[in-house]
Design a protein around this motif. Structure first.
Motif, PDB file in Angstrom:
ATOM      1  N   GLU A 241      -5.127   1.131   2.503  1.00  0.00           N
ATOM      2  CA  GLU A 241      -3.847   1.833   2.361  1.00  0.00           C
ATOM      3  C   GLU A 241      -2.961   1.670   3.584  1.00  0.00           C
ATOM      4  O   GLU A 241      -1.865   2.210   3.620  1.00  0.00           O
ATOM      5  CB  GLU A 241      -4.116   3.321   2.111  1.00  0.00           C
ATOM      6  CG  GLU A 241      -4.930   3.573   0.850  1.00  0.00           C
ATOM      7  CD  GLU A 241      -5.378   5.015   0.727  1.00  0.00           C
ATOM      8  OE1 GLU A 241      -4.527   5.860   0.377  1.00  0.00           O
ATOM      9  OE2 GLU A 241      -6.574   5.288   0.986  1.00  0.00           O
ATOM     10  N   HIS A 433       0.005   1.156  -1.660  1.00  0.00           N
ATOM     11  CA  HIS A 433       1.045   1.639  -0.750  1.00  0.00           C
ATOM     12  C   HIS A 433       1.367   3.120  -0.934  1.00  0.00           C
ATOM     13  O   HIS A 433       1.733   3.797   0.017  1.00  0.00           O
ATOM     14  CB  HIS A 433       2.320   0.816  -0.929  1.00  0.00           C
ATOM     15  CG  HIS A 433       2.149  -0.637  -0.617  1.00  0.00           C
ATOM     16  ND1 HIS A 433       2.244  -1.142   0.655  1.00  0.00           N
ATOM     17  CD2 HIS A 433       1.853  -1.688  -1.417  1.00  0.00           C
ATOM     18  CE1 HIS A 433       2.030  -2.453   0.633  1.00  0.00           C
ATOM     19  NE2 HIS A 433       1.780  -2.808  -0.610  1.00  0.00           N
ATOM     20  N   ASP A 434       1.268   3.619  -2.147  1.00  0.00           N
ATOM     21  CA  ASP A 434       1.701   4.993  -2.416  1.00  0.00           C
ATOM     22  C   ASP A 434       0.779   5.607  -3.454  1.00  0.00           C
ATOM     23  O   ASP A 434       0.903   5.323  -4.647  1.00  0.00           O
ATOM     24  CB  ASP A 434       3.151   4.987  -2.909  1.00  0.00           C
ATOM     25  CG  ASP A 434       3.673   6.396  -3.150  1.00  0.00           C
ATOM     26  OD1 ASP A 434       2.961   7.361  -2.812  1.00  0.00           O
ATOM     27  OD2 ASP A 434       4.796   6.528  -3.680  1.00  0.00           O
ATOM     28  N   CYS A 435      -0.134   6.446  -2.993  1.00  0.00           N
ATOM     29  CA  CYS A 435      -1.099   7.045  -3.926  1.00  0.00           C
ATOM     30  C   CYS A 435      -0.454   8.082  -4.838  1.00  0.00           C
ATOM     31  O   CYS A 435      -1.099   8.543  -5.786  1.00  0.00           O
ATOM     32  CB  CYS A 435      -2.250   7.676  -3.143  1.00  0.00           C
ATOM     33  SG  CYS A 435      -3.410   6.449  -2.492  1.00  0.00           S
ATOM     34  N   ASP A 436       0.793   8.456  -4.537  1.00  0.00           N
ATOM     35  CA  ASP A 436       1.482   9.412  -5.398  1.00  0.00           C
ATOM     36  C   ASP A 436       2.310   8.727  -6.477  1.00  0.00           C
ATOM     37  O   ASP A 436       2.923   9.406  -7.308  1.00  0.00           O
ATOM     38  CB  ASP A 436       2.397  10.314  -4.558  1.00  0.00           C
ATOM     39  CG  ASP A 436       1.593  11.236  -3.643  1.00  0.00           C
ATOM     40  OD1 ASP A 436       0.496  11.640  -4.065  1.00  0.00           O
ATOM     41  OD2 ASP A 436       2.058  11.534  -2.531  1.00  0.00           O
ATOM     42  N   SER A 437       2.339   7.402  -6.475  1.00  0.00           N
ATOM     43  CA  SER A 437       3.120   6.698  -7.490  1.00  0.00           C
ATOM     44  C   SER A 437       2.459   6.853  -8.851  1.00  0.00           C
ATOM     45  O   SER A 437       1.236   7.012  -8.951  1.00  0.00           O
ATOM     46  CB  SER A 437       3.234   5.217  -7.139  1.00  0.00           C
ATOM     47  OG  SER A 437       1.970   4.589  -7.258  1.00  0.00           O
ATOM     48  N   PRO A 438       3.235   6.812  -9.927  1.00  0.00           N
ATOM     49  CA  PRO A 438       2.660   6.978 -11.268  1.00  0.00           C
ATOM     50  C   PRO A 438       1.572   5.956 -11.580  1.00  0.00           C
ATOM     51  O   PRO A 438       0.562   6.289 -12.193  1.00  0.00           O
ATOM     52  CB  PRO A 438       3.879   6.805 -12.188  1.00  0.00           C
ATOM     53  CG  PRO A 438       5.049   7.188 -11.339  1.00  0.00           C
ATOM     54  CD  PRO A 438       4.705   6.744  -9.954  1.00  0.00           C
ATOM     55  N   ALA A 439       1.772   4.694 -11.133  1.00  0.00           N
ATOM     56  CA  ALA A 439       0.795   3.654 -11.446  1.00  0.00           C
ATOM     57  C   ALA A 439      -0.541   3.934 -10.767  1.00  0.00           C
ATOM     58  O   ALA A 439      -1.612   3.789 -11.367  1.00  0.00           O
ATOM     59  CB  ALA A 439       1.333   2.291 -11.015  1.00  0.00           C
ATOM     60  N   VAL A 440      -0.486   4.350  -9.498  1.00  0.00           N
ATOM     61  CA  VAL A 440      -1.727   4.623  -8.773  1.00  0.00           C
ATOM     62  C   VAL A 440      -2.403   5.874  -9.310  1.00  0.00           C
ATOM     63  O   VAL A 440      -3.628   5.917  -9.481  1.00  0.00           O
ATOM     64  CB  VAL A 440      -1.454   4.751  -7.261  1.00  0.00           C
ATOM     65  CG1 VAL A 440      -2.714   5.166  -6.517  1.00  0.00           C
ATOM     66  CG2 VAL A 440      -0.929   3.434  -6.706  1.00  0.00           C
ATOM     67  N   ARG A 441      -1.613   6.894  -9.597  1.00  0.00           N
ATOM     68  CA  ARG A 441      -2.194   8.115 -10.171  1.00  0.00           C
ATOM     69  C   ARG A 441      -2.880   7.807 -11.497  1.00  0.00           C
ATOM     70  O   ARG A 441      -3.963   8.320 -11.795  1.00  0.00           O
ATOM     71  CB  ARG A 441      -1.118   9.177 -10.364  1.00  0.00           C
ATOM     72  CG  ARG A 441      -0.661   9.849  -9.087  1.00  0.00           C
ATOM     73  CD  ARG A 441      -0.080  11.229  -9.365  1.00  0.00           C
ATOM     74  NE  ARG A 441       0.982  11.169 -10.353  1.00  0.00           N
ATOM     75  CZ  ARG A 441       2.270  11.007 -10.073  1.00  0.00           C
ATOM     76  NH1 ARG A 441       2.638  10.892  -8.803  1.00  0.00           N
ATOM     77  NH2 ARG A 441       3.183  10.973 -11.022  1.00  0.00           N
TER      78      ARG A 441
END
Length: 462
Positions: A241, A433-441
């Motif tokens: 990350e 890059h962003d664990c809060d992004s919809p794709a990662v969630r």
């Protein structure tokens, strides 16, 4: 005169016949060799292990479990991250491995390789002096590889020997063959072939305390039936990350799930077919970096593949709470580590030993970009090698990515800055890059990504 001419014609005919017989002998020899290779390939294929989740509940009924004995690890390595190297040895010694064989790839004698491995050898010498484990070091220069041919099994050298000078994979196989013989002579019962960016989690993905992890590997191997010769551990791949990673074992906790258990193979940048441990015996040899086989008169190996029965979430554990070992692969954790790795690998072909095409697109793209940068003179900074860590002091960190980039940019042209930016962009493809992004969630909720501190909690105080 007529008789002389007839004698010359007869002599010429005899020479032609002799040549034809020699050609026929060569063809027969070639056919025999091809038949041997075909039979060997068929034998290897028959011994291949399909990765699958296999329960080891009650694996050795009626007291037929095999003795774990001494556990060994072996690897071929070149200019490793010194901080992670120390953590690797301490962690695996903590869970029960007693012997570590490091084969340092110094094949380019007189060039950079011997110097870039000196720091790692110093770290291992310190660990050995502390009696952390039994540590064996081989400095594998050109003379070492030439000597290895005389001791190598014919089946191993016949398949890999011609690629020793150009292929890391071939050198891995020959080095592990040496490790098998030496570890067997040292009284070890099992040998695991993994790299310095990998860790075996013997209690699955469940977090484990530093105390509970003591001897976990010994307990697992003691449970195996005596008739079992080979165990393949499924691997999950790290998803860094951040660009700045000093010790991946302590800092990286996000992973991509193996495709065999619900992950997406498109997101993996390295292998997905696991790594193996083998019960040591005469006639056991490596069949590549991921499996082992045997040569006559040794018996055919019996093997299984195991995977974690739980995902790291308590509610998803099996009813009996059992968790089986998995391998965590901390590949390319940190921009500087990735750049060091591909500068060290140098140029290599698009296939494994001229046979099977390399399927890892990111691997090939990294090779092309880093080598192109070097040819252009846009990436001339030397590999950063931290001093060996000492007891009671914090682990040294690599310079930050920003510092490395600014240093390189100030000493290079605009083209160099552009090429370095391209390297950063390529490396960014491996990151989350962003664990809060919809794709990662969504990936976390669906299980394609998961978090585990199975290694981090154990090594936190190392």
């Amino acid at each position: 005169e007529e008789m002389r001419r007839l004698r010359e014609d007869a002599r010429a005919a005899g020479e032609r016949i002799s040549q034809q017989l020699a050609n026929m002998a060569s063809v027969q020899k070639l056919l025999a060799t091809s038949q041997v290779n075909l039979e060997r390939d068929r034998e290897y294929a028959s011994r291949s292990i399909d990765l699958a989740i296999m329960s080891l509940a009650d694996p050795a009924p009626d007291g037929e479990a095999g003795d774990a004995g001494g556990l060994a690890i072996a690897m071929l390595v070149k200019a490793p991250n010194l901080v992670a190297l120390g953590t690797f040895v301490r962690y695996h010694a903590h869970i029960g491995f007693r012997r570590f064989s490091f084969f340092f790839d110094d094949i380019h004698d007189g060039a950079d390789a011997p110097r870039c491995n000196d720091g790692a050898v110093a770290v291992l010498r310190e660990l050995r002096d502390e009696r952390v484990a039994e540590i064996v070091v081989h400095r594998c220069g050109r003379a070492w590889w030439k000597a290895a041919e005389a001791d190598s099994e014919a089946a191993v050298w016949g398949q890999w020997g011609s690629h020793i000078w150009t292929e890391v994979t071939a050198r891995q196989v020959v080095a592990i063959e040496v490790a098998i013989r030496e570890s067997l002579a040292a009284g070890c019962r099992w040998l695991l072939h993994i790299d310095v960016d990998e860790a075996l989690c013997c209690d699955g993905l469940q977090p484990n305390s530093h105390e509970d992890a003591v001897g976990a590997a010994v307990r697992f191997f003691e449970r195996l039936p005596a008739a079992l010769d080979q165990v393949t551990f499924l691997n999950h791949e790290a998803a860094p990350e951040t660009c700045d990673v000093a010790d991946w074992f302590k800092e990286v906790t996000l992973f991509k799930r193996n495709p065999s258990v619900g992950g997406d193979k498109r997101h993996f940048v390295a292998y997905t077919n696991g790594k193996s441990a083998v019960r040591l015996a005469a006639g056991v040899v490596p069949a590549g970096p991921h499996r082992f086989t045997s040569v006559p008169p040794a018996r055919r190996l019996q093997g299984i593949a195991v995977s974690d029965s739980c995902t790291g979430d308590d509610e998803q554990a099996g009813s009996d709470g059992d968790c089986y070992p998995v391998l965590l692969h901390f590949v390319n954790c940190g921009f500087e580590e990735w750049r060091r790795k591909y500068k060290s690998l140098g140029t290599f072909g698009d296939s494994f030993c001229g046979k099977k095409d390399i399927p890892f697109k990111f691997h090939l793209a990294s090779r092309d970009l880093l080598q192109d940068n070097r040819r252009r003179g846009c990436d001339t900074s030397s590999n950063w090698v931290p001093p060996p860590p000492t007891a009671g002091t914090p682990s040294p960190r690599r310079p930050s990515t920003r510092d490395a980039i600014e240093s390189a940019a100030s000493a290079s042209s605009a083209d160099g800055q552009e090429r370095l930016a391209a390297a950063r962009a390529l490396y960014a493809q491996t990151m989350v890059h962003d664990c809060d992004s919809p794709a990662v969630r969504s990936a976390l909720e669906g299980g394609e990504l998961f978090r585990t501190s199975a290694v981090a909690e154990v090594v936190a105080y190392m």
